[in-house]
Motif scaffolding. Structure first.
Motif, mmCIF file in Angstrom:
data_model
loop_
_atom_site.group_PDB
_atom_site.id
_atom_site.type_symbol
_atom_site.label_atom_id
_atom_site.label_comp_id
_atom_site.label_asym_id
_atom_site.label_seq_id
_atom_site.Cartn_x
_atom_site.Cartn_y
_atom_site.Cartn_z
ATOM 1 N N GLU A 1 0.910 -1.127 -0.052
ATOM 2 C CA GLU A 1 -0.027 0.014 -0.082
ATOM 3 C C GLU A 1 0.760 1.247 0.128
ATOM 4 O O GLU A 1 1.543 1.548 0.888
ATOM 5 C CB GLU A 1 -1.005 -0.143 1.349
ATOM 6 C CG GLU A 1 -1.845 -1.126 1.184
ATOM 7 C CD GLU A 1 -2.508 -1.348 2.621
ATOM 8 O OE1 GLU A 1 -3.481 -1.285 2.908
ATOM 9 O OE2 GLU A 1 -1.715 -1.918 3.539
ATOM 10 N N ARG A 2 0.967 1.783 -1.278
ATOM 11 C CA ARG A 2 1.727 3.129 -1.374
ATOM 12 C C ARG A 2 0.944 4.392 -1.826
ATOM 13 O O ARG A 2 -0.299 4.281 -1.798
ATOM 14 C CB ARG A 2 2.944 2.639 -2.099
ATOM 15 C CG ARG A 2 3.764 1.450 -1.558
ATOM 16 C CD ARG A 2 5.083 1.455 -2.270
ATOM 17 N NE ARG A 2 5.994 0.147 -2.197
ATOM 18 C CZ ARG A 2 6.544 0.137 -1.223
ATOM 19 N NH1 ARG A 2 7.422 0.992 -0.727
ATOM 20 N NH2 ARG A 2 7.676 -0.994 -1.146
ATOM 21 N N GLU A 3 1.546 5.249 -2.505
ATOM 22 C CA GLU A 3 0.972 6.223 -3.255
ATOM 23 C C GLU A 3 1.587 6.643 -4.321
ATOM 24 O O GLU A 3 3.044 6.691 -4.554
ATOM 25 C CB GLU A 3 0.993 7.650 -2.095
ATOM 26 C CG GLU A 3 0.051 7.351 -0.814
ATOM 27 C CD GLU A 3 0.007 8.491 -0.020
ATOM 28 O OE1 GLU A 3 -1.066 8.850 0.469
ATOM 29 O OE2 GLU A 3 0.888 9.183 0.231
ATOM 30 N N ARG A 4 0.742 7.076 -5.471
ATOM 31 C CA ARG A 4 1.419 7.559 -6.456
ATOM 32 C C ARG A 4 2.140 8.722 -6.328
ATOM 33 O O ARG A 4 1.874 9.646 -5.456
ATOM 34 C CB ARG A 4 0.356 7.663 -7.726
ATOM 35 C CG ARG A 4 -0.497 6.556 -8.057
ATOM 36 C CD ARG A 4 -1.599 6.924 -9.012
ATOM 37 N NE ARG A 4 -2.416 7.820 -8.563
ATOM 38 C CZ ARG A 4 -2.850 9.185 -9.233
ATOM 39 N NH1 ARG A 4 -1.991 9.485 -10.262
ATOM 40 N NH2 ARG A 4 -3.596 9.960 -8.915
ATOM 41 N N PRO A 5 3.285 8.820 -7.232
ATOM 42 C CA PRO A 5 4.028 10.052 -7.167
ATOM 43 C C PRO A 5 3.428 11.456 -7.048
ATOM 44 O O PRO A 5 3.582 12.526 -6.653
ATOM 45 C CB PRO A 5 5.101 10.034 -8.264
ATOM 46 C CG PRO A 5 5.374 8.510 -8.621
ATOM 47 C CD PRO A 5 3.807 7.955 -8.247
ATOM 48 N N ALA A 6 2.165 11.585 -8.184
ATOM 49 C CA ALA A 6 1.268 12.650 -8.508
ATOM 50 C C ALA A 6 0.784 12.915 -7.119
ATOM 51 O O ALA A 6 0.321 14.041 -6.835
ATOM 52 C CB ALA A 6 0.416 12.408 -9.352
ATOM 53 N N ILE A 7 0.561 12.084 -6.030
ATOM 54 C CA ILE A 7 -0.131 12.444 -4.810
ATOM 55 C C ILE A 7 0.793 12.932 -3.747
ATOM 56 O O ILE A 7 0.849 13.796 -3.221
ATOM 57 C CB ILE A 7 -0.845 11.033 -4.123
ATOM 58 C CG1 ILE A 7 -1.858 10.545 -5.283
ATOM 59 C CG2 ILE A 7 -1.397 11.310 -2.731
ATOM 60 C CD1 ILE A 7 -3.176 11.560 -5.460
ATOM 61 N N THR A 8 2.067 12.070 -3.866
ATOM 62 C CA THR A 8 3.131 12.327 -2.962
ATOM 63 C C THR A 8 3.757 13.869 -2.900
ATOM 64 O O THR A 8 4.417 14.206 -2.038
ATOM 65 C CB THR A 8 4.176 11.480 -2.779
ATOM 66 O OG1 THR A 8 4.788 11.165 -3.788
ATOM 67 C CG2 THR A 8 3.495 10.080 -2.167
ATOM 68 N N GLN A 9 3.713 14.352 -4.281
ATOM 69 C CA GLN A 9 4.352 15.565 -4.530
ATOM 70 C C GLN A 9 3.767 16.654 -3.948
ATOM 71 O O GLN A 9 4.432 17.819 -4.155
ATOM 72 C CB GLN A 9 4.730 15.681 -6.178
ATOM 73 C CG GLN A 9 3.321 15.945 -6.879
ATOM 74 C CD GLN A 9 3.954 15.768 -8.634
ATOM 75 O OE1 GLN A 9 5.056 15.411 -8.679
ATOM 76 N NE2 GLN A 9 2.867 16.288 -9.416
#
Length: 304
Positions: free
Chosen positions: A120-128
């Motif tokens: 369970e992680r997050e897309r780079p578009a979310i974490t940026q």
């Protein structure tokens, strides 16, 4: 999220004053590296409600740009996981090759059966950017005859989950049947999972089930003469026609279903047999579980 949070259980004796509430569970918050998790099930006094064996309320967690949820691959057996978000997004990957972004209103159902691994992680578009994550994670124990079924993955977008109004109260029937609606989400036994949003003073008659509980994700309720505060779960008796009233604006979740025989739970493993859990632990230590395509460089070690 597999680390057990400590909790406090307050038992309510079933008297005329208590009415429908048998047990009131109030968890302690635990910080898991930037976000809080409240665990309601399992507890020392209540292991399950119907087939539900695990209930976590995560967040709301506020992440600064460059940070976020980052749960490495880990295994499960004997359950189906249910992920439901109020805010934010989680990127789900599993050893079947599934790759799915989970967004608010969607239901993610991952059937572990004989064994599955997921991250369970997050897309780079979310974490940026600065962002919020808030939702529920639940586990369904599988019936004993289906504990070793083949693993599977199902995703139900928000518009496939039935919604209705009950006396002006918005209700969503996530799993099972209630209020004249039946959810398309796959179940393995008699299962109930409903969400409702009440304004102050509104009253809702809860659906009946062999076992059931109501969780206050936001706000506060009264059930007869029992106060159910925010982040508490009230385990209910089998009394029919139980009515709850919102003390203030309230988001609640109702869970329940048919009672199960005893299940053993250790780390991420659930089974009706202790020896099956020991086998799963050894299989994970020995690397015998399938890898997660696209996320096979890391893993969470078995806690010692």
């Amino acid at each position: 999220m597999s680390n057990l949070a400590s909790e406090i259980e307050l038992e309510c004796q079933c008297t005329e004053e208590c009415g429908a509430v048998e047990l009131l569970l109030q968890p302690k918050d635990r910080d898991l590296g930037g976000f809080s998790v409240r665990r309601l099930l399992p507890t020392a006094r209540r292991k399950m409600v119907g087939p539900w064996i695990f209930f976590d309320h995560m967040g709301p967690a506020h992440f600064a740009a460059g940070t976020g949820i980052n749960v490495r691959p880990h295994p499960h057996i004997g359950i189906a996981t249910v992920t439901y978000l109020f805010e934010g997004e989680i990127l789900h990957r599993d050893s079947l090759g599934s790759l799915q972004a989970i967004r608010p209103g969607d239901i993610n159902l991952m059937v572990a059966g004989r064994g599955i691994v997921h991250s369970e992680r997050e897309r780079p578009a979310i974490t940026q950017t600065d962002h919020v994550l808030h939702g529920l994670q639940l586990w369904l124990a599988l019936p004993e005859a289906q504990e070793e079924i083949e693993p599977a993955f199902y995703h139900y977008p928000e518009d496939e989950v039935p919604a209705t109004e009950v006396d002006g109260i918005p209700v969503r029937v996530m799993m099972g049947s209630a209020y004249g609606q039946t959810s398309p989400v796959k179940v393995f036994a008699d299962t109930l999972y409903v969400e409702a949003w009440l304004q102050p003073g509104q009253r809702l008659t809860l659906p009946n089930a062999p076992e059931r509980a109501v969780y206050v994700a936001k706000g506060a309720l009264k059930a007869m003469d029992t106060d159910i505060p925010e982040h508490a779960m009230a385990v209910l008796s089998d009394q029919h026609g139980v009515v709850v009233e919102a003390v203030r604006e309230t988001r609640l979740a109702i869970i329940g279903g048919e009672p199960f025989d005893k299940r053993y739970i250790e780390w991420n493993f659930v089974s009706s047999r202790k020896e099956r859990i020991e086998q799963a632990k050894q299989d994970w230590k020995d690397g015998r579980f399938e890898k997660v395509p696209g996320d096979d460089k890391e893993f969470i070690p078995l806690p010692e």
